[in-house]
Design a protein around this motif. Sequence first.
Motif, PDB file in Angstrom:
ATOM      1  N   ARG A 130      -7.729  -7.367   6.287  1.00 17.11           N
ATOM      2  CA  ARG A 130      -6.276  -7.430   6.175  1.00 17.11           C
ATOM      3  C   ARG A 130      -5.910  -8.906   6.228  1.00 17.11           C
ATOM      4  O   ARG A 130      -6.190  -9.589   7.208  1.00 17.11           O
ATOM      5  N   LEU A 189      -4.691  -5.817   1.561  1.00 15.20           N
ATOM      6  CA  LEU A 189      -5.858  -5.102   2.049  1.00 15.20           C
ATOM      7  C   LEU A 189      -6.958  -5.256   1.008  1.00 15.20           C
ATOM      8  O   LEU A 189      -6.793  -4.829  -0.134  1.00 15.20           O
ATOM      9  N   GLU A 213     -10.957  -4.667  -0.019  1.00 17.44           N
ATOM     10  CA  GLU A 213     -12.214  -3.990   0.267  1.00 17.44           C
ATOM     11  C   GLU A 213     -13.352  -4.993   0.450  1.00 17.44           C
ATOM     12  O   GLU A 213     -13.501  -5.936  -0.334  1.00 17.44           O
ATOM     13  N   LEU A 273      -0.098   3.666   1.810  1.00 14.01           N
ATOM     14  CA  LEU A 273      -1.078   2.907   1.034  1.00 14.01           C
ATOM     15  C   LEU A 273      -0.690   2.873  -0.444  1.00 14.01           C
ATOM     16  O   LEU A 273      -0.870   1.841  -1.115  1.00 14.01           O
ATOM     17  N   GLU A 318       1.858   0.215  -0.858  1.00 14.73           N
ATOM     18  CA  GLU A 318       1.207  -1.096  -0.811  1.00 14.73           C
ATOM     19  C   GLU A 318       0.538  -1.409  -2.149  1.00 14.73           C
ATOM     20  O   GLU A 318       0.601  -2.546  -2.645  1.00 14.73           O
ATOM     21  N   VAL A 357      -3.127  -4.168  -2.530  1.00 10.71           N
ATOM     22  CA  VAL A 357      -4.369  -3.442  -2.250  1.00 10.71           C
ATOM     23  C   VAL A 357      -5.384  -3.778  -3.342  1.00 10.71           C
ATOM     24  O   VAL A 357      -5.067  -3.653  -4.532  1.00 10.71           O
ATOM     25  N   SER A 402      -6.424   1.431   6.230  1.00  5.73           N
ATOM     26  CA  SER A 402      -5.105   0.850   5.908  1.00  5.73           C
ATOM     27  C   SER A 402      -4.084   1.119   7.009  1.00  5.73           C
ATOM     28  O   SER A 402      -3.046   0.447   7.065  1.00  5.73           O
TER      29      SER A 402
END
Length: 455
Positions: A283, A289, A291, A370, A373, A379, A429
Amino acid sequence: MTYITLPHNWTPRAYQLPFFRYFARGGKRAVLVWSRRLGKDDACLHLTAMQAMHVPGTYWMMLPEYGQARKAIWDAVNKHTGKRRIDEAFPAEIRARTNDSEMKIVFKSGSVWQLCGSDNYNGLVGSNCAGIVFSEYALSNPEAWDYLEPILEENGGWAVFNSTVRGRNHFTTLAHYAQSTPGWFCSNVKASEAGVFTHEQLEGIKQKYILQKGYDRGLGMYLQEYENDENAFVSTFNSVFARGAGEKMRQAAPANVPSVARVAGIDLARFGGDNNVVFIADRLTDRSLVEVRVEAWAGTDAVFTQGKIAELLSTYHVHQALMDGDGVGGPIIDNVRALCVGRNIAFEEYHNTATTGSYGTKTTQGYFDLAREALSGKVFLRDERVLSELGARLYEFNQKGQVVLQNKREWRKEAGTSPDFADAAVMASMILPLPKDFSVQGGKPAFARTEYDVI
């Protein structure tokens, strides 16, 4: 004496090399999820030439329909060289004779290669095949493989399944199986990462689709055919993630933006066919966010699972972890916490509780948060299974008029498994980041967001 090197006058591209290495090491089952124009059939033809010289036997290339074979393979010409594709893969020097009417080649090694169709697999009764290429398997009759698999199992033969994605069907199911099954090989290569097209070329292709088919259908066709998106045509009427969100999540993450915390969502397998999934992400200070790693394994062996989770959290320096506490979760969470003593990792047990607001459950709200986002461009994901499951998640309304996710029983009926990958990503998340220098002392710091809204 004439010497011929195979592959003949052809060099595999970088993303094709693992496929050839797999067979060089004795591999028997391969699935190629390659987008359009990435050379699926050419790679398979050259592989077959090598195998036919090495192991005398009968080899087939199976198209969805027999009538397609002549146009698509036998008479097809490589526009870059002006030569027929079969002449490039199978040069005259290695052939004993060629039968044009039967689309069959007999090699000097004693091997035989022939084109056939999955629409007439019953006509192959009594054959003893050493290798089969299923071309465009997503459009083929899956019963052909059901019939032919025992033949290959008995004689130790090999099979390759190549295709462009055509929604969620037997091909994508097989690809998911190959990704998680030892001994199988699966390569998923999108046009945007293969290096065959420039970014400008792909953008032009996408805009042409949109112009010709309209935004939703055009974008869906592009994502399916060039980005291997099996959920490109999932109805947007009741999808949690809009199609535009899926496209944005595939974009490159921002560079040089510091991380606030490294978080992990952990979904535990409840049934034998489910996956344990650990989704690790950063984050960032701009609330993105990103991965970092997705790790999954099947099975409900608690001891192995506990050790694997602890190892992953330590290896990837996770600061905070949210673990599924419903079902089998409680004892495993306590044991993982014990294994991680001294590593300063904050754990929280997650339960999908009912709510009194617009969303019927805590998990439903997490999915929609999510999705918002993602639409705002915050994301960034790479794992195709995560993207696939998020894109396929549907919602409905309960008797109270609240929004709830599609019942998991219905999901399992359609997909065969639970949405474990998507659930793990959503849990990650939902974590409200703590400062990196926090200290876990004598308690379980609560950090899973409830009213927190990152947007």
